[in-house]
Write a protein that holds these residues in place. Structure first.
Motif, mmCIF file in Angstrom:
data_model
loop_
_atom_site.group_PDB
_atom_site.id
_atom_site.type_symbol
_atom_site.label_atom_id
_atom_site.label_comp_id
_atom_site.label_asym_id
_atom_site.label_seq_id
_atom_site.Cartn_x
_atom_site.Cartn_y
_atom_site.Cartn_z
ATOM 1 N N GLY A 166 0.769 -1.065 -0.041
ATOM 2 C CA GLY A 166 0.428 -0.170 0.496
ATOM 3 C C GLY A 166 1.124 1.725 -0.263
ATOM 4 O O GLY A 166 0.235 1.882 -0.932
ATOM 5 N N LEU A 167 2.021 1.126 0.427
ATOM 6 C CA LEU A 167 2.539 2.348 1.319
ATOM 7 C C LEU A 167 3.350 2.393 -0.432
ATOM 8 O O LEU A 167 3.401 3.551 -1.160
ATOM 9 C CB LEU A 167 4.292 2.515 2.347
ATOM 10 N N ALA A 168 3.565 1.498 -0.992
ATOM 11 C CA ALA A 168 4.531 1.227 -2.937
ATOM 12 C C ALA A 168 3.321 2.316 -2.985
ATOM 13 O O ALA A 168 4.099 2.855 -3.770
ATOM 14 C CB ALA A 168 5.172 -0.176 -3.105
ATOM 15 N N VAL A 169 2.184 2.473 -3.387
ATOM 16 C CA VAL A 169 1.428 2.646 -4.396
ATOM 17 C C VAL A 169 0.995 3.699 -3.958
ATOM 18 O O VAL A 169 1.254 4.831 -5.269
ATOM 19 C CB VAL A 169 -0.128 1.600 -4.070
ATOM 20 N N VAL A 170 1.003 4.176 -2.382
ATOM 21 C CA VAL A 170 0.817 5.589 -2.395
ATOM 22 C C VAL A 170 2.171 6.097 -2.863
ATOM 23 O O VAL A 170 2.339 7.372 -3.635
ATOM 24 C CB VAL A 170 0.534 6.124 -0.962
ATOM 25 N N GLY A 171 3.254 5.587 -3.227
ATOM 26 C CA GLY A 171 4.467 6.841 -3.333
ATOM 27 C C GLY A 171 4.679 6.504 -5.120
ATOM 28 O O GLY A 171 4.768 6.849 -5.533
ATOM 29 N N VAL A 172 3.838 5.032 -5.628
ATOM 30 C CA VAL A 172 3.818 5.877 -7.079
ATOM 31 C C VAL A 172 2.831 6.403 -7.738
ATOM 32 O O VAL A 172 3.086 7.340 -8.204
ATOM 33 C CB VAL A 172 3.660 4.275 -7.773
ATOM 34 N N GLY A 173 1.898 6.767 -6.403
ATOM 35 C CA GLY A 173 0.783 7.912 -6.719
ATOM 36 C C GLY A 173 1.640 9.244 -6.921
ATOM 37 O O GLY A 173 1.370 10.220 -7.458
ATOM 38 N N VAL A 174 2.295 9.440 -5.956
ATOM 39 C CA VAL A 174 3.004 10.864 -5.153
ATOM 40 C C VAL A 174 4.065 11.340 -6.275
ATOM 41 O O VAL A 174 3.971 11.929 -6.829
ATOM 42 C CB VAL A 174 3.289 11.215 -3.797
ATOM 43 N N TRP A 175 4.550 9.767 -6.806
ATOM 44 C CA TRP A 175 5.419 9.904 -8.028
ATOM 45 C C TRP A 175 5.047 10.529 -9.395
ATOM 46 O O TRP A 175 5.901 11.129 -9.828
ATOM 47 C CB TRP A 175 6.618 8.844 -7.574
ATOM 48 N N SER A 176 3.909 9.859 -9.497
ATOM 49 C CA SER A 176 3.397 10.734 -10.881
ATOM 50 C C SER A 176 3.196 11.781 -10.817
ATOM 51 O O SER A 176 3.268 12.430 -11.827
ATOM 52 C CB SER A 176 2.365 9.004 -10.902
ATOM 53 N N ALA A 178 -2.140 17.621 -16.489
ATOM 54 C CA ALA A 178 -3.685 17.301 -16.041
ATOM 55 C C ALA A 178 -3.531 15.948 -15.583
ATOM 56 O O ALA A 178 -4.110 15.139 -14.739
ATOM 57 C CB ALA A 178 -4.042 18.034 -16.841
ATOM 58 N N GLY A 179 -3.557 14.944 -16.957
ATOM 59 C CA GLY A 179 -3.307 13.572 -16.683
ATOM 60 C C GLY A 179 -2.264 12.400 -16.067
ATOM 61 O O GLY A 179 -3.455 11.756 -14.976
ATOM 62 N N GLY A 180 -1.825 13.249 -15.376
ATOM 63 C CA GLY A 180 -0.378 12.837 -14.518
ATOM 64 C C GLY A 180 -0.858 13.234 -13.067
ATOM 65 O O GLY A 180 -1.104 11.665 -12.342
ATOM 66 N N VAL A 181 -1.107 14.481 -13.177
ATOM 67 C CA VAL A 181 -1.548 14.550 -11.935
ATOM 68 C C VAL A 181 -3.106 13.442 -11.655
ATOM 69 O O VAL A 181 -2.977 13.417 -10.430
ATOM 70 C CB VAL A 181 -1.724 16.419 -11.604
ATOM 71 N N SER A 182 -3.826 12.987 -11.828
ATOM 72 C CA SER A 182 -4.860 12.972 -11.495
ATOM 73 C C SER A 182 -5.034 11.172 -12.011
ATOM 74 O O SER A 182 -5.298 10.696 -10.581
ATOM 75 C CB SER A 182 -6.062 12.752 -12.681
ATOM 76 N N ARG A 183 -3.904 10.763 -13.045
ATOM 77 C CA ARG A 183 -3.836 9.781 -12.894
ATOM 78 C C ARG A 183 -2.825 9.216 -11.279
ATOM 79 O O ARG A 183 -3.328 8.076 -10.410
ATOM 80 C CB ARG A 183 -2.911 8.874 -13.403
ATOM 81 N N GLY A 184 -2.006 10.697 -10.803
ATOM 82 C CA GLY A 184 -1.218 10.110 -9.232
ATOM 83 C C GLY A 184 -2.634 9.779 -8.614
ATOM 84 O O GLY A 184 -2.066 8.870 -7.665
ATOM 85 N N LEU A 234 -8.586 11.980 -16.512
ATOM 86 C CA LEU A 234 -7.695 10.689 -16.605
ATOM 87 C C LEU A 234 -8.260 11.008 -18.313
ATOM 88 O O LEU A 234 -8.025 9.761 -19.859
ATOM 89 C CB LEU A 234 -9.298 9.743 -16.079
ATOM 90 N N VAL A 235 -8.976 11.642 -18.561
ATOM 91 C CA VAL A 235 -9.896 11.412 -20.574
ATOM 92 C C VAL A 235 -8.325 12.369 -20.476
ATOM 93 O O VAL A 235 -8.072 11.615 -22.157
ATOM 94 C CB VAL A 235 -11.108 12.517 -20.364
ATOM 95 N N LEU A 236 -8.067 13.282 -20.303
ATOM 96 C CA LEU A 236 -7.264 14.253 -20.903
ATOM 97 C C LEU A 236 -5.734 13.158 -20.879
ATOM 98 O O LEU A 236 -4.840 13.011 -21.880
ATOM 99 C CB LEU A 236 -6.900 15.667 -19.421
ATOM 100 N N TYR A 237 -5.698 12.252 -19.950
ATOM 101 C CA TYR A 237 -4.426 11.150 -19.984
ATOM 102 C C TYR A 237 -5.100 10.115 -21.094
ATOM 103 O O TYR A 237 -3.493 9.783 -22.064
ATOM 104 C CB TYR A 237 -4.640 10.940 -18.311
ATOM 105 N N GLY A 238 -5.848 10.016 -21.435
ATOM 106 C CA GLY A 238 -6.210 9.537 -21.795
ATOM 107 C C GLY A 238 -5.586 9.591 -23.594
ATOM 108 O O GLY A 238 -5.059 8.957 -24.904
ATOM 109 N N VAL A 239 -6.004 11.171 -23.620
ATOM 110 C CA VAL A 239 -5.453 11.555 -25.449
ATOM 111 C C VAL A 239 -4.469 12.268 -24.270
ATOM 112 O O VAL A 239 -3.654 11.909 -26.134
ATOM 113 C CB VAL A 239 -6.558 12.849 -25.087
#
Length: 272
Positions: A161-171, A201-207, A256-261
């Motif tokens: 879980g902490l690793a996934v949080v880290g991935v999100g913050v890093w993203s 915008a896409g990277g922040v939303s995904r993260g 997320l839509v913008l990340y798809g684009v």
């Protein structure tokens, strides 16, 4: 030294050969479609349609409902499989980017390959009629339950879980620092700002969604309760329960839509 350099050069060219590049571009388009649909489904959830499933399974089922839907899902599955192989080749041989041979980059490519392989398998199962894409929430709870049953499983779930949080913050940080530009080749000057907006915008939303899902996994470990775990769908719905309400979910859904684009742009102007 010269021999090592030449070997690396050949490896980089192998990982970025014409056939692999073609498969990668196709896969990036398919991945972009998945994110577009997830974002669109999340927007419907934000507008009050609670019956939608805003995750990859829901996106694949939505794609299958379209005209020639089965063929579209087959195409998406094949593209995602090709993209997974490309990421795997980067992990094994090194990417064509200047820093593509670094261990950190290889590990990142390997993680991406694993995620894409699972998504490709899910798409192929939907296309073949042997699956419905599944629910990310149920899958997360089932996996968490199995891990909690292992020796030291609580610590393992917490660490993941902490690793996934880290991935999100890093993203999020990576998006804000425009590090996605390393993978984007020459873009027409009139479109550079647009691609930057899509990437940020896409990277922040995904993260943000990754960070929320990771936080739920940590909560499951602390409470020793697999029902605390959440997949993409429930993680997105949790955003609607914040003080910002559905507006935050809608903003992330648009991201997320913008990340798809952005993935479409990456398919068109990928460096290599």
């Amino acid at each position: 030294m010269r021999t090592r350099t030449s070997v690396r050069g050949r490896a980089g060219r192998t990982a970025d050969g014409p056939a692999v590049r073609a498969a990668a571009r196709w896969g990036l388009v398919a991945y972009g479609v998945v994110y577009l649909l997830i974002g669109a489904l999340a927007l419907q959830v934000a507008s009050g349609d609670r019956g939608r499933q805003a995750d990859s399974g829901g996106a694949l089922r939505e794609l299958a409902r379209q005209p020639f839907g089965q063929a579209l899902v087959w195409a998406a599955g094949a593209g995602l499989a090709g993209l997974a192989l490309w990421r795997l080749s980067e992990a094994l041989l090194g990417a064509a980017r200047p820093d593509g041979h670094r261990p950190k980059e290889r590990l990142r490519s390997a993680a991406r390959a694993a995620v894409l392989a699972v998504l490709a398998a899910s798409a192929i199962a939907v296309a073949a009629g042997s699956g419905d894409g599944g629910s990310s929430d149920e899958q997360s709870r089932d996996l968490t339950s199995r891990l909690l049953d292992l020796p030291a499983g609580r610590w393992l779930v917490g660490a993941l879980g902490l690793a996934v949080v880290g991935v999100g913050v890093w993203s999020v940080v990576r998006a804000l620092r425009h590090e996605f530009r390393r993978e984007v080749g020459p873009v027409p000057p009139r479109l550079r700002r647009t691609v930057d907006v899509l990437g940020v915008a896409g990277g922040v939303s995904r993260g943000l969604v990754f960070a929320v899902a990771g936080a739920f996994a940590v909560s499951a470990a602390v409470r020793y309760d697999p029902d605390e775990a959440r997949g993409l769908d429930d993680s997105l719905r949790a955003l609607a329960g914040t003080p910002a309400g559905p507006w935050l979910l809608a903003a992330v859904a648009v991201g997320l839509v913008l990340y798809g684009v952005f993935l479409f742009a990456l398919a068109r102007w990928h460096r290599g």
